[in-house]
Enzyme design. Sequence first.
Site, PDB file in Angstrom:
ATOM      1  N   CYS A 113      18.280  40.659  97.312  1.00 29.98           N
ATOM      2  CA  CYS A 113      18.501  39.866  98.515  1.00 29.98           C
ATOM      3  C   CYS A 113      19.992  39.653  98.774  1.00 29.98           C
ATOM      4  CB  CYS A 113      17.756  38.545  98.441  1.00 29.98           C
ATOM      5  SG  CYS A 113      18.180  37.550  97.026  1.00 29.98           S
ATOM      6  N   HIS A 425      18.148  32.507  95.982  1.00 31.39           N
ATOM      7  CA  HIS A 425      17.809  33.465  97.029  1.00 31.39           C
ATOM      8  C   HIS A 425      18.887  33.474  98.103  1.00 31.39           C
ATOM      9  CE1 HIS A 425      15.414  36.052  99.393  1.00 31.39           C
ATOM     10  NE2 HIS A 425      15.168  35.171 100.343  1.00 31.39           N
TER      11      HIS A 425
END
EC number: 3.4.19.12
Lengths: 477, 891
Positions: A113, A425
Amino acid sequence: MLTVSVKWQKKVFESIEVDTLQPPYVFKAQLYDLSGVPPERQKIMVKGGLLKDDADWSTLGLKNGQKLMMMGTADEILKAPENGPVFMEDLPEEEQAANLGYSAGLVNLGNTCYMNSTMQCLKSVPELKSELSNYQSARTKDVDQTSHMLTVATRELFSELDKSVKAVAPMPFWMVLQKKYPQFAQLHNGNHMQQDAEECWTQMLYTLSQSLKPPSPTEDPDAVKALFGLNLRSRLHCQESSEESSETESVFSLKCHISHEVNHLHEGLKHGLKGELEKTSPALGRTAVYIKESLIDSLPRYLTVQFVRFFWKRESNQKAKILRKVDYPLELDVYDLCSEDLRKKLKAPRQKLRDIEGQKLGLQASAKSSSKGDDVKMTDAEGSSNGSGELSSGDQPGGASSHMTGIYDLVSVLTHKGRSADSGHYVSWVKQESGKWVQYDDANTSLQREEDITKLSGGGDWHMAYIVMYKARLISM
Amino acid sequence: MAPTPDPNSVGGGAKQDEATLKVPSKDPKKKDEKKDEDLSEEDLELKQNLELYVERVQDPNPDLQKAALESMRQEIRASTSSMTSVPKPLKFLRPHYGTLKAFHETMADSDLKKYLSDILSVLALTMSAEGERESLSFRLIGTEGDIGSWGHEYVRNLAGEIAQEYTKRQSEEASIDDLMELVQQIVAFHMKHNAETEAVDLLMDVEDLDLLLEHVDKTNFKRTCNYLTSAAKYLPGPDDMLVLDISYMIYMKFEEYPNALQIALFLDNAQYVKQVFTSCTDLLKKKQFCYMIARHGITFDLDDEMVADDDDREALQDIVNNTKLSEGYLTLARDIEVMEAKTPEDIYKAHLLDGRASSGASADSARQNLAATFVNAFVNAGFGQDKLMTVPSDSTTGSSGNWLFKNKEHGKTSAAASLGMIQLWDVDSGLSQLDKYFHSNDNPIIAGALLGVGIVNCGIKNDCDPALALLGDYIDKEDSSVRIGAIMGLGISYAGSQNDQIRSKLSPILNDAKAPLDVIAFASLSLGMIYVGSCNEEVAQSIIFALMDRSEAELGDALTRFLPLGLGLLYLGKQESVEATAEVSKTFNEKIRKYCDMTLLSCAYAGTGNVLKVQDLLAQCGEHLEKGDIHQGPAVLGLAMVAMSEELGVDMEIRSLERMLQYGEQNIRRAVPLALGLLCISNPKVTVMDTLSRLSHDTDSEVAMAAIISLGLIGAGTNNARIAGMLRNLSSYYYKDANLLFCVRIAQGLVHMGKGLLTLSPFHSERFLLSPTALAGIVTLLHACLDMKPIILGKYHYVLYFLVLAMQPRMMLTVDENLKPLSVPVRVGQAVDVVGQAGRPKTITGFQTHSTPVLLAAGERAELATDKYIPLSPILEGFIILKENPDYREE
């Protein structure tokens, strides 16, 4: 002879005589006179079905005074339009993407990510895209093999993203990136490790700046530098020896240091431009503490600011995160971070910008947001972003027609959610050409409201800004 | 003195002795003395008198005995009037119960013994141990005659003991004649004393409700019948039918025909309906009956026995045929001022959403246009005008056809059919508007025109049978979409008609080896609709054969589910009648066997509230299955179908469905929202709304889709602002997912159905009657929703139009004796359950006064706010004929 009544639409034709010796066609002709519906379009309901032109009256058991019903219109028959509408579902994928108004997401290949969000942010710079598309596929001498491959892979990835509606799996790019920067290939328990997006960002820009250098070393700096690079002029001052020296350096981003006093991006930037360092003092003959004060000497088209949220915590042996809330504006003015020389240069364009805005406010008091109107007026400057990404030479910073104003607009935010740099994230939030904000969370894309973007300023466990990118507001003189 | 009897003050009775054992021995004496001291002079005298009587009763002299008994009797009777506490004579006699009982046994048979039995019987009321039924046994050997003089409480106690004795004797097969005599007396007493409910309870216990007929009178029959009909919901078969039969007879006896008709319709007994017509002589009342039959949606032909005059009969048949429904509905719409057509955008209200929903799309999305077609059709249903399909046709551009061509392929079918929906119930203009599509050379458009004809005629009958005449020829056309359009159109327009002509046309398709599966599936469904609840053998046979002929692969197709469903509809609400067919279904291929089983079971017991069947179905849902089995879906729907009939059952079912969401497998979770949608259809309960709202964000998109559709169903036709808001937010949440967005749009259309004038609830007449065709339509849609992708999201989206069977205006429209609308003030409020309540309780609460026509929401009831008119039906729903009150005087 029988008489019947016929109901047609809301009308009733009373006592029509039916000659049962004649075929029903004759009866229909009678009705034609009354209703104007041509016989072939008349549908007359009798027991057991429609009245056929050649039917035998006797088998239909018609009674005197019976009510019949007729359906039919004299209207024009329906015609299909010659050019049927084009349905989105039928369009090839690229056009669907164009319809959507923003490009596709990137599939997470296993803790990638950080890479996905970085690439989405970089992709939002149309000038970079056009530079890439001008990039020769053949390798030039002064670029090493892997950098070349990475540049090509970046170009391919961007064009693929523009074409598809569904999320793209950036496999080739990912392979090349690992090859170029083996640290991204680190494994942990058989899985790829989460990496720092900032590192990825910096490395990508470095690589691209290398490979996108003009072949002949001219005076022009390389494209990436022109877009993202800014020069800092620093003054080193040693309090012990009162020595002073100055130096200039070129960086790709400003750092926003976060300390207890910092509540706002601007404060953090100021903080970041002032620092202490230990250095051997030629006068004292030993290391001494120098105060370094930097000012911006030249402004980039795209100003990148990194929030220094991570620091190495020795006790726990990991990169810890500062969760402090640091607000950042949608419109950033860096005027007071600039050097004297630059301020002088900025003065005239800023005045003009203020005039235009004042004029607009004066003309139409209702238009509160000035930035929107600017898009229209400053056609030259903004043309590049409205167009498909082609960069005309006139738009270059410092070009003949457009000038920096020191005012920047937020265009993309890369956020991190979680407690440490190597976990959590990363997500990117990018402003589209249409003015809409889109969140790229790996493969998922969703529209966001502008007011929610400034809420990513930290202070909790929600996504918080890690890298923000501002675009310069230019003005033509 | 404190009225509560002190158990310590009494000596006799085994139970009381036990009770005192635990108390310290010193205590009772002390209290006893204290009590005696506390007694007033009056009471003391009474006590002494009674003690004297007790002694005298045991006197050998019969005269003295008799005098004593007589006095004792006087004392007891004089004081039984109030029963808030144990009467004093009884209390003072309690210590002597044992003595008297013992003496009674020694007595020889005589009148005196009978007298004493009477007194003992009364005393046993407070003294007899549980289950001994001494009161009853003394009563039976006592004097015959007026038991009521001993007081109400005594009679009630007797009734209770009789019920116990009755069951005992039944099991021993002993004679019950003596009991029945007593029952006669008790019933007579109760009926005279405003205790109808107790009389009914006793008679139900002794299984002799017929007795009731002799005892009801003008003053109490309404309350009696009210209690009977409400009790029927909780009785096991066949008792419920019996109870309703009695109540029908009582209504008939007192010429309360509208109520009698209601029950006749509930029993689905054509003979009874006919009897109502033949017994009633008032033509105006008969008109009202016709309105009631029309609302129920059954096909009913009047003959000359029912109405003698030809013209009158024609007028009445017109009402039964629902030909005036469209007019009434439009009157309502004009009165409420909602005639202005609405566009899908008016419903979506995208401007209330912040720039999330993408607006800049330049190309039309076929999926979104299809959704808009449905929204437009549902919202403007029955209004005869809209802004997409019926825009005044500009002959140069032919703009009326434009929207049609904004739909793709099979979408055009739904678009063409939507014109039928917009013209709903208005056969004349509907048919002429649809006519132009018949001349198209595009098969999907023709199919849509055929379906549209069916929709226009939904619930409307016409002598000319336009639907059959128009659609009949298309059933055997080459193109299967055209065939389906015709078949489905017939199913919708002739639902419940049991039309043999159509059967002879459709049955051959079922057993045609060359017919494609989808045609067969829709043929089966249409036959099920046309013969809904008829138990027709021949249709059942055809469908069974069709099911047996399916290949393994075909059985796996999503559309195959319509075959068992068609079969199930034949037995809708017919309970045991399904058993033979259910037996046959056990021989089916195992792929479909259980699905068929569940469908048959749930259809047959739909609306019965049968608890045993609910348990059966729950057991099915409790299993954790391997993948691939699909029968739990219909089982979950079945739970809702069985339980939906009354409020308590609905509430219990909602709770058990919540459990299933937690413990059930995915295939159950997918069906739960649909079941909730059915339970609360057009009745947006907040709790259910919240559950569905939660499920609409479920990670499983099938659950989310079902929940979204169900949100539409529970809000159908209510314009509920909260649901509308939820759906609007969902539309921005799911703006990228075409399937989910489609569902959201459909749900939005449903919520604003008929601009809020319609309901989908199959229940009407104060939630008493269940319209079989309406339920069939809803259940069909729900079964289709069990597997959305291939059906509703595939090319069979037009199954959504099956909902038209359940669409009815939720209005109350008052008309005068010439059936012209008449505006009168009415009070509309929340209905109150008045069953078994004393006096004349208010039937509505929190009411507002409006003038008719008015809208009635779920759970609301209306009552006239003027004495100027008398309504011809006590149930103020739908069309109500008002008669002028001859006794009315202007103030």
